[in-house]
Design an enzyme around this catalytic site. Structure first.
Site, short mmCIF file in Angstrom:
data_model
loop_
_atom_site.label_atom_id
_atom_site.label_comp_id
_atom_site.label_asym_id
_atom_site.label_seq_id
_atom_site.Cartn_x
_atom_site.Cartn_y
_atom_site.Cartn_z
N SER A 1 0.83 -1.21 0.00
CA SER A 1 0.00 0.00 0.00
C SER A 1 0.86 1.25 0.00
O SER A 1 1.95 1.26 0.58
CB SER A 1 -0.90 0.02 1.23
OG SER A 1 -1.54 1.28 1.33
N TYR B 1 -2.13 -0.46 10.21
CA TYR B 1 -2.32 -0.83 8.81
C TYR B 1 -1.05 -0.52 8.01
O TYR B 1 -0.52 -1.38 7.31
CB TYR B 1 -3.52 -0.08 8.22
CG TYR B 1 -3.69 -0.32 6.73
CD1 TYR B 1 -4.15 -1.55 6.25
CD2 TYR B 1 -3.36 0.66 5.80
CE1 TYR B 1 -4.28 -1.79 4.89
CE2 TYR B 1 -3.50 0.44 4.45
CZ TYR B 1 -3.95 -0.79 3.99
OH TYR B 1 -4.08 -1.01 2.64
N1 LIG Z 1 -8.68 0.13 -1.99
C1 LIG Z 1 -7.61 0.84 -1.75
O1 LIG Z 1 -7.65 2.07 -1.81
C2 LIG Z 1 -6.32 0.16 -1.41
C3 LIG Z 1 -5.17 0.95 -1.34
C4 LIG Z 1 -3.96 0.35 -1.04
C5 LIG Z 1 -3.90 -1.01 -0.83
N2 LIG Z 1 -5.04 -1.77 -0.89
C6 LIG Z 1 -4.90 -3.22 -0.65
O2 LIG Z 1 -5.52 -3.92 -1.69
C7 LIG Z 1 -5.99 -5.18 -1.21
C8 LIG Z 1 -7.45 -5.36 -1.60
O3 LIG Z 1 -8.21 -4.33 -1.02
P1 LIG Z 1 -9.65 -3.88 -1.55
O4 LIG Z 1 -9.66 -2.41 -1.54
O5 LIG Z 1 -9.98 -4.60 -2.79
O6 LIG Z 1 -10.53 -4.37 -0.30
P2 LIG Z 1 -12.03 -4.90 -0.24
O7 LIG Z 1 -12.85 -4.29 -1.33
O8 LIG Z 1 -12.44 -4.67 1.15
O9 LIG Z 1 -11.89 -6.45 -0.54
C9 LIG Z 1 -11.19 -7.26 0.34
C10 LIG Z 1 -11.32 -8.71 -0.06
O10 LIG Z 1 -10.68 -9.49 0.95
C11 LIG Z 1 -11.66 -10.32 1.58
N3 LIG Z 1 -11.40 -10.42 3.01
C12 LIG Z 1 -11.41 -9.43 3.93
N4 LIG Z 1 -11.14 -9.92 5.15
C13 LIG Z 1 -11.01 -11.25 5.02
C14 LIG Z 1 -10.77 -12.31 5.92
N5 LIG Z 1 -10.64 -12.10 7.22
N6 LIG Z 1 -10.68 -13.57 5.44
C15 LIG Z 1 -10.84 -13.82 4.13
N7 LIG Z 1 -11.08 -12.86 3.22
C16 LIG Z 1 -11.17 -11.59 3.66
C17 LIG Z 1 -12.99 -9.67 1.30
O11 LIG Z 1 -14.03 -10.63 1.42
P3 LIG Z 1 -15.60 -10.22 1.41
O12 LIG Z 1 -16.00 -10.09 -0.03
O13 LIG Z 1 -16.22 -11.38 2.10
O14 LIG Z 1 -15.71 -8.92 2.15
C18 LIG Z 1 -12.76 -9.18 -0.12
O15 LIG Z 1 -12.87 -10.23 -1.03
C19 LIG Z 1 -5.77 -5.16 0.30
O16 LIG Z 1 -4.61 -5.87 0.60
C20 LIG Z 1 -5.61 -3.69 0.60
O17 LIG Z 1 -4.84 -3.48 1.76
C21 LIG Z 1 -6.24 -1.20 -1.18
#
Ligand SMILES: NC(=O)c1ccc[n+]([C@@H]2O[C@H](COP(=O)([O-])OP(=O)(O)OC[C@H]3O[C@@H](n4cnc5c(N)ncnc54)[C@H](OP(=O)(O)O)[C@@H]3O)[C@@H](O)[C@H]2O)c1
Ligand SMILES: *[C@@H]1O[C@H](CO)[C@@H](O)[C@H](O)[C@H]1NC(C)=O
Length: 324
Positions: free
Chosen positions: A197, A212
Site C-alpha cells: 500500500s 495498517y
Molecule cells: N482500496 C484501496 O484504496 C487500497 C489501497 C492500497 C492497498 N489496498 C490493498 O488492496 C488489497 C485489496 O483491497 P480492496 O480495496 O480490494 O478491499 P475490499 O474491497 O475490502 O476487498 C477485500 C477482499 O478481501 C476479503 N477479506 C477481507 N477480510 C477477510 C478475511 N478475514 N478472510 C478472508 N477474506 C477476507 C474480502 O471478502 P468479502 O468479499 O467477504 O468482504 C474481499 O474479497 C488489500 O490488501 C488492501 O490493503 C487497497
C-alpha cells in the site's frame, strides 16, 4: 603537442574558473540525461512495455480475497486470459457465485477454498495446500487485506482489531507464500504478487492508520527480500503498491481519474507482473508518488494527519448515530 580538439584546447588553457565551469556543465548535462532517461523509462514501463504471457508461469493462479474489490477484478482478468483459478475467501456463497460466473463466462476451471484469515489460519491454509497439491500453480495474487473501519489513534485500536490486522495482512500473506512457493521452485517458475500500500511506501507516515501502514511496510520488505532470494530460481516476487482504488475498503464508491476502479487497477497491475520487485501499476498513482516525494516531509505529515482526523471525526459521528 598541437591539438585541434576543442575540449583539450579548453583544458590546456584552463584556470580554476574554467575547471569549475566545466564541472558544473558536466553535472548539469548528467542531471538532464538522468531525468530524461528516467522519464523515458517511466513512459516505457507505464504505457508501452507489453505484459508478460502469464500462461507461461503455469495453468493455475490463486487469488486471495477474490470476492470484492481489487481481488475480484484480478480474478476476472486472469479468467479472461484463460488461466484456471483457486479462489481463497471467507464467504462461501460469494465464492460460489463468483466461481459459477467465471466458469460460465470464460470456460475455465475454478476451485474455491473457504478461509477466514482472522480465524484458524494454520488449519485454513492447510486446506489451500491440499487443494493445490497436484495443480500447476503459476501465479499467487496475495491480495487479501484489511484496514481500520475508520481512522483512529493507536490507543483506540482495540485488541481484536489489532490481532486481525496482523493476522490477515502479515501472517496470512506470509503463510500463503510459504505454502505456494515450494511447488513453484520445483517447477522452476512462478510469479508471486503481494499487495502492499501507498500507506507504507509513498507517504512518509500514515497517522491514525498506524498499524495498517506498518503491516504493509512488512509486506514491502518481505517481498523485496524474497525477490532477491528467488530471482535466480525462476520465481518473480513483486510488491504492488496501489494508492486509493474505488473499493469498499477505501470507502470510495465512485472511480475518478485519481482513484481508479478496481478493474482499471487490476488491468494495469497484470501488465507489470514479473518485472520490478516493486511497482505502482496505475499511471497517475506513480505521479502522485513522485509528487509526495518531492514535497517536504513535515508538510505531507501535517496534511495527512489533518486528513485522517477528519475521517475519524466522521466515523465517530456515524458510530454514535448507530448507537442511538
Ligand atoms: N482500496 C484501496 O484504496 C487500497 C489501497 C492500497 C492497498 N489496498 C490493498 O488492496 C488489497 C485489496 O483491497 P480492496 O480495496 O480490494 O478491499 P475490499 O474491497 O475490502 O476487498 C477485500 C477482499 O478481501 C476479503 N477479506 C477481507 N477480510 C477477510 C478475511 N478475514 N478472510 C478472508 N477474506 C477476507 C474480502 O471478502 P468479502 O468479499 O467477504 O468482504 C474481499 O474479497 C488489500 O490488501 C488492501 O490493503 C487497497
Ligand atoms: C502464452 O504461453 C502459452 C503457454 O506457453 C502459449 O500456449 C500461448 O500461445 C502464449 N500466448 C501468446 C499470446 O503468446
Amino acid at each position: 603537442m598541437e591539438t585541434s580538439n576543442p575540449l583539450l584546447l579548453f583544458l590546456n588553457q584552463a584556470g580554476p574558473e574554467r575547471m569549475i565551469l566545466l564541472f558544473v556543465g558536466a553535472l548539469g548535462l548528467l542531471t538532464i540525461l538522468n531525468t530524461s532517461s528516467g522519464l523515458l523509462k517511466w513512459i516505457w514501463v507505464t504505457f508501452l512495455r507489453p505484459g508478460k504471457n502469464l500462461s507461461k508461469y503455469g495453468s493455475w493462479a490463486i487469488v486471495t480475497g477474490p470476492t470484492d474489490g481489487i481481488g475480484r477484478s484480478f480474478a476476472i482478468q486472469l479468467a479472461r486470459r484463460k488461466i484456471n483459478l483457486v479462489l481463497v475467501g471467507r464467504s462461501p456463497s460469494k465464492l460460489t457465485d463468483l466461481a459459477d460466473e467465471l466458469q460460465a463466462k470464460y470456460k475455465t476451471q475454478v476451485k474455491t477454498v473457504v478461509v477466514d484469515f482472522t480465524g484458524d489460519l494454520i488449519e485454513g491454509i492447510s486446506r489451500v495446500e491440499e487443494t493445490i497439491n497436484d495443480l500447476d500453480v503459476g501465479i499467487l495474487i496475495n491480495n487479501v487485506g484489511m484496514s481500520y473501519p475508520y481512522a483512529r489513534f493507536f490507543h483506540e485500536v482495540d485488541s481484536q482489531l489489532l490481532k486481525n490486522l496482523i493476522a490477515v495482512n502479515i501472517e496470512g500473506t506470509t503463510r500463503m507464500v510459504h505454502t505456494v512457493l515450494p511447488g513453484m521452485l520445483k517447477r522452476k517458475k512462478g510469479a508471486i504478487v503481494n499487495i502492499g500500500s501507498g500507506a507504507a511506501t509513498v507517504i512518509p507516515s500514515d497517522p491514525l492508520y498506524t498499524v495498517y501502514a506498518a503491516t504493509k511496510a512488512y509486506v514491502d520488505q518481505f517481498s523485496r527480500s524474497l525477490y532477491v532470494e528467488y530471482k535466480h530460481s525462476g520465481v518473480d516476487v513483486q510488491c504492488q503498491v496501489p494508492l486509493y482504488v474505488a473499493t469498499k475498503m477505501a470507502s470510495i464508491k465512485k472511480a475518478s481519474l485519481l482513484v481508479p476502479s478496481a478493474d482499471t487497477y487490476a488491468r494495469a497491475a497484470l501488465r507489470c507482473v514479473g518485472y520490478e520487485p516493486r511497482c505502482t501499476p496505475y499511471w497517475l498513482h506513480s505521479i502522485i508518488w513522485w509528487l509526495a516525494n518531492a514535497l517536504p516531509e513535515p508538510f505531507v505529515d501535517a496534511y495527512r494527519l489533518k486528513f485522517s482526523l477528519g475521517i475519524r471525526k466522521r466515523g465517530q459521528l456515524k458510530d454514535s448515530r448507530k448507537k442511538e
